[in-house]
Design an enzyme around this catalytic site. Structure first.
Site, PDB file in Angstrom:
ATOM      1  N   ALA A 284       0.997  -1.144  -0.098  1.00 17.06           N
ATOM      2  CA  ALA A 284       0.199  -0.004   0.032  1.00 17.06           C
ATOM      3  C   ALA A 284       0.686   1.389   0.023  1.00 17.06           C
ATOM      4  O   ALA A 284       0.520   2.183  -0.754  1.00 17.06           O
ATOM      5  CB  ALA A 284      -0.916  -0.136   1.106  1.00 17.06           C
ATOM      6  N   TYR A 285       1.929   1.003   0.749  1.00 19.37           N
ATOM      7  CA  TYR A 285       2.804   2.241   0.763  1.00 19.37           C
ATOM      8  C   TYR A 285       3.586   2.648  -0.463  1.00 19.37           C
ATOM      9  O   TYR A 285       3.803   3.697  -0.909  1.00 19.37           O
ATOM     10  CB  TYR A 285       3.718   2.018   1.790  1.00 19.37           C
ATOM     11  CG  TYR A 285       4.938   3.098   1.994  1.00 19.37           C
ATOM     12  CD1 TYR A 285       4.531   4.580   2.737  1.00 19.37           C
ATOM     13  CD2 TYR A 285       6.160   3.029   1.832  1.00 19.37           C
ATOM     14  CE1 TYR A 285       5.550   5.349   2.919  1.00 19.37           C
ATOM     15  CE2 TYR A 285       7.288   4.114   2.047  1.00 19.37           C
ATOM     16  CZ  TYR A 285       6.676   5.176   2.647  1.00 19.37           C
ATOM     17  OH  TYR A 285       7.753   6.236   2.854  1.00 19.37           O
ATOM     18  N   SER A 286       4.095   1.317  -1.250  1.00 21.80           N
ATOM     19  CA  SER A 286       4.594   1.572  -2.440  1.00 21.80           C
ATOM     20  C   SER A 286       3.723   2.204  -3.303  1.00 21.80           C
ATOM     21  O   SER A 286       4.041   2.754  -4.286  1.00 21.80           O
ATOM     22  CB  SER A 286       5.110   0.157  -2.916  1.00 21.80           C
ATOM     23  OG  SER A 286       6.111  -0.326  -1.905  1.00 21.80           O
TER      24      SER A 286
END
Length: 309
Positions: free
Chosen positions: A162-164
């Site tokens: 999700a962060y990526s």
């Protein structure tokens, strides 16, 4: 730092003066960035989420050029108030440093829609809101936008999916803005820090545990050992990193003052290495580098540590 002609060769610097807004300045990289820019000569408006964080930051500022404001980049009213405050207090804006961010860790199978939307609201949509609100001021001064991403803006790592996604999207946002705003004289740069020991690492570990807690037990059990090993490895990697918050702050300073700012700056050898590997290695080889992270998926209990390659 000496003033230079606006069309000098790469490597020359403009004088650090005028107003700069730094979001996410309560702690970590944003705090260090706000203090560094103030010490170099900028008038800094530090965006914080809590009044006590701003008051603490004021006690650390040494030159009387730093002020703070409560800025929630996911709230349009708060964003508009920030732009109005800058216009009233400074009359113009030399730079906007979009540093605020969160990390929602965990296997994507455990990340629900609300968690993903929150990740994107903070790390992507909120920054575009800040840019749109402050662009009239930036145009007036041929200002700079500095978008802070990370080494994961070019390489998607398991358990940080999700962060990526948010960081990849912020890279694309920055590329589009750089091309769209070039005719108006507003320059856009990315600063991508690698692993740096900051308070975010304890938050990431806690958020990872929450992601498992919110997932169905059968799904959480599949990933528990692998995720715990990954989070421990990441914390070890940050503690061993030679890149410091000061390195990051100085890189942001370069993006704001280089006569010919680059499209991308890296803070840390690991961030530069990740970008290079993403560009040079075919997908199968990149996949192979990350197999150690997912090797424990389905294992019954936490064993070992598997840091990000």
């Amino acid at each position: 730092m000496n003033a230079t002609a606006p069309h000098g060769p790469r490597g020359r610097r403009l004088p650090p003066h005028g107003a700069v807004v730094v979001t996410g300045a309560s702690s970590g990289l944003g705090r260090e960035c706000a203090l560094e820019l103030e010490s170099r000569g900028f008038q800094v408006l530090a965006g914080v989420r809590r009044e006590e964080d701003g008051e603490k930051l004021l006690t650390e500022a040494r030159y009387g050029r730093l002020r703070h404001a409560l800025i929630d980049i996911t709230d349009e009213a708060s964003v508009r108030a920030s732009a109005e405050l800058v216009a009233d207090r400074y009359g113009g804006l030399r730079g906007l440093v979009n540093n605020a961010g969160i990390c929602v860790p965990g296997p994507l199978e455990c990340i629900d829609g609300d968690q993903l939307r929150h990740q994107l609201d903070v790390n992507l949509v909120g920054h575009l809101s800040m840019i749109r609100a402050h662009l009239p001021l930036l145009r007036r001064s041929n200002g700079r936008i500095v978008n802070v991403t990370s080494g994961l803006g070019k390489t998607a790592v398991p358990f940080l999916g999700a962060y990526s996604v948010a960081q990849f999207a912020k890279e694309a946002l920055s590329d589009a803005l750089r091309r769209e705003l070039a005719p108006s004289g507003v320059r856009v740069s990315i600063v991508a820090p690698g692993a740096i020991l900051t308070p975010i690492w304890s938050k990431v570990s806690q958020a990872g545990e929450r992601a498992l807690g919110d997932a169905p037990p059968a799904v959480a059990d599949l990933y528990r050992s692998a995720l715990q090993a990954f989070l421990e490895g990441n914390a070890q990697l940050a503690m061993a990193s030679r890149t410091t918050p000061e390195d990051f702050a100085r890189t942001v300073l370069r993006a704001l003052t280089d006569v010919r700012p680059r499209a991308r700056y890296w803070a840390g050898a690991d961030a530069r290495r990740a970008a290079l590997l993403a560009r040079l290695l075919p997908d199968p080889l990149l996949d192979r580098r990350f197999r150690g992270i997912t090797a424990l998926v389905g294992a019954p209990g936490p064993v070992g540590r598997t840091p990000v390659p």
